[in-house]
Design a protein around this motif. Structure first.
Motif, PDB file in Angstrom:
ATOM      1  N   VAL A  24      40.188  43.091  38.798  1.00  0.00           N
ATOM      2  CA  VAL A  24      40.062  41.806  39.440  1.00  0.00           C
ATOM      3  C   VAL A  24      39.610  42.296  40.948  1.00  0.00           C
ATOM      4  CG1 VAL A  24      41.205  39.913  40.431  1.00  0.00           C
ATOM      5  CG2 VAL A  24      41.967  40.840  38.336  1.00  0.00           C
ATOM      6  N   SER A  25      38.503  41.781  41.188  1.00  0.00           N
ATOM      7  CA  SER A  25      37.876  41.920  42.682  1.00  0.00           C
ATOM      8  C   SER A  25      37.405  40.741  43.222  1.00  0.00           C
ATOM      9  CB  SER A  25      36.416  42.445  42.334  1.00  0.00           C
ATOM     10  OG  SER A  25      36.561  43.746  41.592  1.00  0.00           O
ATOM     11  N   ILE A  26      37.863  40.734  44.631  1.00  0.00           N
ATOM     12  CA  ILE A  26      37.538  39.678  45.355  1.00  0.00           C
ATOM     13  C   ILE A  26      36.353  39.821  46.308  1.00  0.00           C
ATOM     14  CG2 ILE A  26      38.315  38.000  47.371  1.00  0.00           C
ATOM     15  CD1 ILE A  26      39.854  37.939  44.859  1.00  0.00           C
ATOM     16  N   VAL A  27      35.141  39.021  46.420  1.00  0.00           N
ATOM     17  CA  VAL A  27      33.870  39.445  46.805  1.00  0.00           C
ATOM     18  C   VAL A  27      33.620  38.366  47.782  1.00  0.00           C
ATOM     19  CG1 VAL A  27      31.596  39.853  46.293  1.00  0.00           C
ATOM     20  CG2 VAL A  27      33.312  40.392  44.416  1.00  0.00           C
TER      21      VAL A  27
ATOM     22  N   ASN B  94      48.840  43.374  35.554  1.00  0.00           N
ATOM     23  CA  ASN B  94      50.077  43.986  34.823  1.00  0.00           C
ATOM     24  C   ASN B  94      50.316  43.461  33.433  1.00  0.00           C
ATOM     25  OD1 ASN B  94      51.149  41.301  34.733  1.00  0.00           O
ATOM     26  ND2 ASN B  94      52.510  41.736  36.784  1.00  0.00           N
ATOM     27  N   MET B  95      51.158  43.902  32.868  1.00  0.00           N
ATOM     28  CA  MET B  95      51.485  43.549  31.231  1.00  0.00           C
ATOM     29  C   MET B  95      51.542  41.881  31.117  1.00  0.00           C
ATOM     30  SD  MET B  95      51.265  46.053  29.389  1.00  0.00           S
ATOM     31  CE  MET B  95      52.427  45.295  27.941  1.00  0.00           C
ATOM     32  N   ASP B  96      51.855  41.144  32.138  1.00  0.00           N
ATOM     33  CA  ASP B  96      51.860  39.734  31.910  1.00  0.00           C
ATOM     34  C   ASP B  96      50.416  39.061  32.302  1.00  0.00           C
ATOM     35  OD1 ASP B  96      54.568  39.539  31.119  1.00  0.00           O
ATOM     36  OD2 ASP B  96      55.132  39.897  33.158  1.00  0.00           O
ATOM     37  N   GLY B  97      49.453  40.100  32.416  1.00  0.00           N
ATOM     38  CA  GLY B  97      48.074  39.685  32.836  1.00  0.00           C
ATOM     39  C   GLY B  97      48.184  38.870  34.304  1.00  0.00           C
ATOM     40  N   GLU B  98      49.054  39.230  35.156  1.00  0.00           N
ATOM     41  CA  GLU B  98      49.037  38.922  36.435  1.00  0.00           C
ATOM     42  C   GLU B  98      48.384  40.211  37.541  1.00  0.00           C
ATOM     43  OE1 GLU B  98      52.874  36.100  36.190  1.00  0.00           O
ATOM     44  OE2 GLU B  98      53.258  38.262  37.004  1.00  0.00           O
ATOM     45  N   ALA B  99      47.673  39.592  38.397  1.00  0.00           N
ATOM     46  CA  ALA B  99      47.300  40.508  39.547  1.00  0.00           C
ATOM     47  C   ALA B  99      47.320  39.476  40.754  1.00  0.00           C
ATOM     48  CB  ALA B  99      45.886  40.775  39.493  1.00  0.00           C
ATOM     49  N   TYR B 100      47.402  40.394  41.949  1.00  0.00           N
ATOM     50  CA  TYR B 100      47.484  39.453  43.329  1.00  0.00           C
ATOM     51  C   TYR B 100      46.643  40.034  43.995  1.00  0.00           C
ATOM     52  CZ  TYR B 100      52.000  37.931  41.188  1.00  0.00           C
ATOM     53  OH  TYR B 100      52.885  37.464  40.608  1.00  0.00           O
ATOM     54  N   ALA B 101      45.648  39.463  44.793  1.00  0.00           N
ATOM     55  CA  ALA B 101      44.549  39.746  45.515  1.00  0.00           C
ATOM     56  C   ALA B 101      44.783  39.442  47.016  1.00  0.00           C
ATOM     57  CB  ALA B 101      43.325  39.586  44.946  1.00  0.00           C
ATOM     58  N   PHE B 102      44.332  40.008  47.818  1.00  0.00           N
ATOM     59  CA  PHE B 102      44.479  39.690  49.210  1.00  0.00           C
ATOM     60  C   PHE B 102      43.235  39.629  50.057  1.00  0.00           C
ATOM     61  CE2 PHE B 102      48.628  41.160  47.830  1.00  0.00           C
ATOM     62  CZ  PHE B 102      49.444  40.459  48.334  1.00  0.00           C
ATOM     63  N   ALA B 103      42.967  38.621  51.072  1.00  0.00           N
ATOM     64  CA  ALA B 103      41.943  38.517  51.907  1.00  0.00           C
ATOM     65  C   ALA B 103      42.446  38.643  53.210  1.00  0.00           C
ATOM     66  CB  ALA B 103      41.171  37.104  51.576  1.00  0.00           C
ATOM     67  N   GLY B 104      41.654  39.795  54.033  1.00  0.00           N
ATOM     68  CA  GLY B 104      42.091  39.926  55.273  1.00  0.00           C
ATOM     69  C   GLY B 104      43.433  40.329  55.547  1.00  0.00           C
ATOM     70  N   LEU B 105      43.916  41.229  54.676  1.00  0.00           N
ATOM     71  CA  LEU B 105      45.359  41.779  54.720  1.00  0.00           C
ATOM     72  C   LEU B 105      45.591  42.555  56.159  1.00  0.00           C
ATOM     73  CD1 LEU B 105      48.107  42.196  53.451  1.00  0.00           C
ATOM     74  CD2 LEU B 105      47.003  44.330  52.316  1.00  0.00           C
ATOM     75  N   PHE B 106      44.516  43.149  56.409  1.00  0.00           N
ATOM     76  CA  PHE B 106      44.613  43.789  57.720  1.00  0.00           C
ATOM     77  C   PHE B 106      43.963  43.534  59.052  1.00  0.00           C
ATOM     78  CE2 PHE B 106      44.242  47.012  54.246  1.00  0.00           C
ATOM     79  CZ  PHE B 106      45.654  47.008  53.872  1.00  0.00           C
ATOM     80  N   ASP B 107      43.666  41.937  58.860  1.00  0.00           N
ATOM     81  CA  ASP B 107      42.973  41.216  59.915  1.00  0.00           C
ATOM     82  C   ASP B 107      43.823  40.010  60.335  1.00  0.00           C
ATOM     83  OD1 ASP B 107      41.107  40.092  61.201  1.00  0.00           O
ATOM     84  OD2 ASP B 107      39.361  39.415  59.961  1.00  0.00           O
ATOM     85  N   GLU B 108      44.192  40.118  61.739  1.00  0.00           N
ATOM     86  CA  GLU B 108      44.979  39.356  62.135  1.00  0.00           C
ATOM     87  C   GLU B 108      44.114  37.947  62.630  1.00  0.00           C
ATOM     88  OE1 GLU B 108      48.214  38.553  65.890  1.00  0.00           O
ATOM     89  OE2 GLU B 108      46.848  40.450  65.792  1.00  0.00           O
TER      90      GLU B 108
ATOM     91  N   ALA C 198      51.413  44.227  48.202  1.00  0.00           N
ATOM     92  CA  ALA C 198      50.008  44.684  48.519  1.00  0.00           C
ATOM     93  C   ALA C 198      49.695  45.280  47.104  1.00  0.00           C
ATOM     94  CB  ALA C 198      49.669  45.437  49.748  1.00  0.00           C
ATOM     95  N   THR C 199      50.499  45.834  46.477  1.00  0.00           N
ATOM     96  CA  THR C 199      50.128  46.714  45.408  1.00  0.00           C
ATOM     97  C   THR C 199      50.837  46.302  44.146  1.00  0.00           C
ATOM     98  OG1 THR C 199      52.225  48.359  45.938  1.00  0.00           O
ATOM     99  CG2 THR C 199      50.331  48.856  46.752  1.00  0.00           C
ATOM    100  N   GLY C 200      51.571  44.959  44.107  1.00  0.00           N
ATOM    101  CA  GLY C 200      51.908  44.566  42.956  1.00  0.00           C
ATOM    102  C   GLY C 200      53.233  44.864  42.391  1.00  0.00           C
TER     103      GLY C 200
END
Length: 480
Positions: free
Chosen positions: A198-201, A214-228, A436-438
């Motif tokens: 899964v990619s965020i562009v 994961n095995m449930d087909g779930e993923a968590y993506a973040f935008a600006g995780l290191f950007d206040e 951040a890593t699921g």
């Protein structure tokens, strides 16, 4: 900054109180020894009694010091910012290297060869050989107690916690701002698709974040995780699995609900399970390390017995300390030989350190980038057992960010295990890394009576379990 200054002040006061209590205990022990020696008539029985008194009072003095390290263990997370940070720092300072580690200051920072015998593992006395701990048996699993809190599953509570002063301070301190999160659920043929990319562009076609389901087909993506400063409102989302690919545009992040994506084909379920243990072995871990080794050995053996017929299990055991110690990272490659991993765990001893922070970033650098993780896997789990944070400077913080991003992209789910001595700031960092890593956040508790005091985590209702049972449950959850 004001709150940080307050924390350091409380830490200093706690250290002074502990020193005063320890000094009082030692004076009492000395006085009693002197008294009993003076009353001795020189016969064998009286000599033996005097020796017994000496041993007893020395233990009493030790108990006085131990009591001082855990007198705040009942406080809430927000009330006990220095609950364990002070005691852990003192522990790291007072529990210096054993005689075999004392010469390590002259050694360079390097990764020890896996097959080289550990110089600090010979001739040193286990902390739990002492009769004062005889009610516990470090060779028996199921004694350490622990809890779990999954911030990804309790996202509203996590965001509310981050909106408070403590949460905001730690976001700024670690330069991690996880509010802009996207949940993606991927299915194929009506069934969950594991290990899909899964990619965020962004609008320029640059990849902002990568994750794997994961095995449930779930993923968590973040935008600006290191950007206040925040990020743009919408992004593109690309999902790939096998020969299937789906692309979405103008996806808002954060999004009120999960983005559900149906692929055109049913996914093949991988059989590989990569299980890595990364364990802090500095001196401050001495109070629990023997028990942790027993629990981890039991977990590795049980996972192999329970799933060996269905899964291709590989395990890697790795250990770390800090710069100028006997070793910075001692790593072992992935192997299917469970007995070999159990042997590697059993050979480790706690020593070194000397200050609160440790070489966490170097341990993760080795774990993530210098090991051959499976290309296709049912799960890649990295259990990070620690009681102290990485060194806090701009270079190390940036390195930690890069490693967290790399782990997420590779589908390596980091599952921190907080030991005694973890302070509030370290708890937040561990929870940032897990989300951040699921992964999920595990923490030892005081219910076992083993080790120094454990920080009461800033979480909701949780079940207390035996650590080995909890670890097996977590592994089974990620693989079934």
């Amino acid at each position: 900054m004001q709150q940080q200054a307050k924390r350091f002040q409380l830490k200093r006061e706690r250290k002074q109180k502990r020193a005063a209590k320890l000094k009082a205990g030692l004076l009492l022990a000395t006085a009693l020894i002197t008294l009993m020696t003076g009353c001795s008539s020189g016969n064998n029985n009286q000599s033996n009694n005097s020796a017994d008194a000496n041993s007893s009072n020395t233990a009493a003095a030790d108990d006085a010091g131990n009591a001082a390290t855990s007198d705040n263990s009942g406080k809430s997370s927000s009330e006990s910012t220095t609950n364990d940070s002070g005691s852990s720092s003192n522990s790291n300072s007072s529990k210096s290297d054993s005689s075999s580690d004392s010469a390590s200051d002259s050694k360079s920072d390097s990764t020890a060869s896996p097959d080289k015998p550990a110089a600090d593992d010979t001739g040193s006395k286990d902390a739990h050989d002492d009769s004062s701990n005889s009610q516990y048996d470090s060779s028996q699993p199921g004694q350490l107690t622990a809890g779990e809190w999954d911030d990804l599953g309790e996202w509203k509570k996590w965001k509310k916690l981050l909106q408070g002063n403590e949460g905001a301070d730690n976001e700024s301190y670690w330069s991690m701002f996880p509010e802009n999160r996207l949940e993606v659920i991927v299915t194929g043929g009506g069934k969950p698709v594991p290990d899909a990319d899964v990619s965020i562009v962004d609008e320029d076609g640059e990849t902002v974040w990568e994750a794997r389901t994961n095995m449930d087909g779930e993923a968590y993506a973040f935008a600006g995780l290191f950007d206040e400063q925040g990020t743009r409102d919408t992004y593109g989302v690309v999902v790939e699995s096998g020969n299937s690919e789906k692309r979405y545009e103008n996806v808002p992040i954060p999004r009120d609900s999960a983005l559900k994506i149906e692929l055109n084909e049913t996914a093949k379920i991988p059989t590989a399970l990569d299980l890595m243990l990364v364990v802090d072995t500095t001196g401050s871990m001495e109070d629990e390390l023997n028990y942790l080794k027993t629990e981890l050995k039991d977990v590795v053996e049980r996972v192999g017995q329970d799933n060996g017929q269905q899964l291709d299990i590989r395990v890697s055991a790795n250990f770390y300390r800090d710069k100028n110690d006997l070793y910075v990272v001692r790593d072992f490659p992935f192997t299917g030989d469970i007995d070999e991993v159990v042997k590697q765990l059993g050979q480790q001893k706690a020593a070194g350190g000397g200050d609160f922070p440790e070489a966490v970033d170097q341990a993760l650098e080795n774990a993530i980038n210098e090991h051959k993780w499976s290309n296709d896997a049912r799960a890649r789990l990295l259990f990070l057992v620690m009681d102290a944070p990485p060194h806090h400077d701009r270079k190390v913080t940036k390195h930690m960010h890069e490693l967290i991003e790399a782990a997420a992209a590779e589908g390596i789910r980091i599952i921190p295990v907080a030991s005694s001595g973890v302070d509030v700031g370290t708890e937040y960092l561990m929870r940032f890394i897990a989300a951040a890593t699921g992964g999920t956040y595990l923490f030892l508790t005081d219910h076992s009576g083993i080790g120094n005091g454990h920080l009461k985590p800033a979480v909701g209702e949780f079940e207390v379990k035996a650590l080995n049972e909890l670890l097996v449950d977590v592994i089974n959850r990620y693989t079934s």
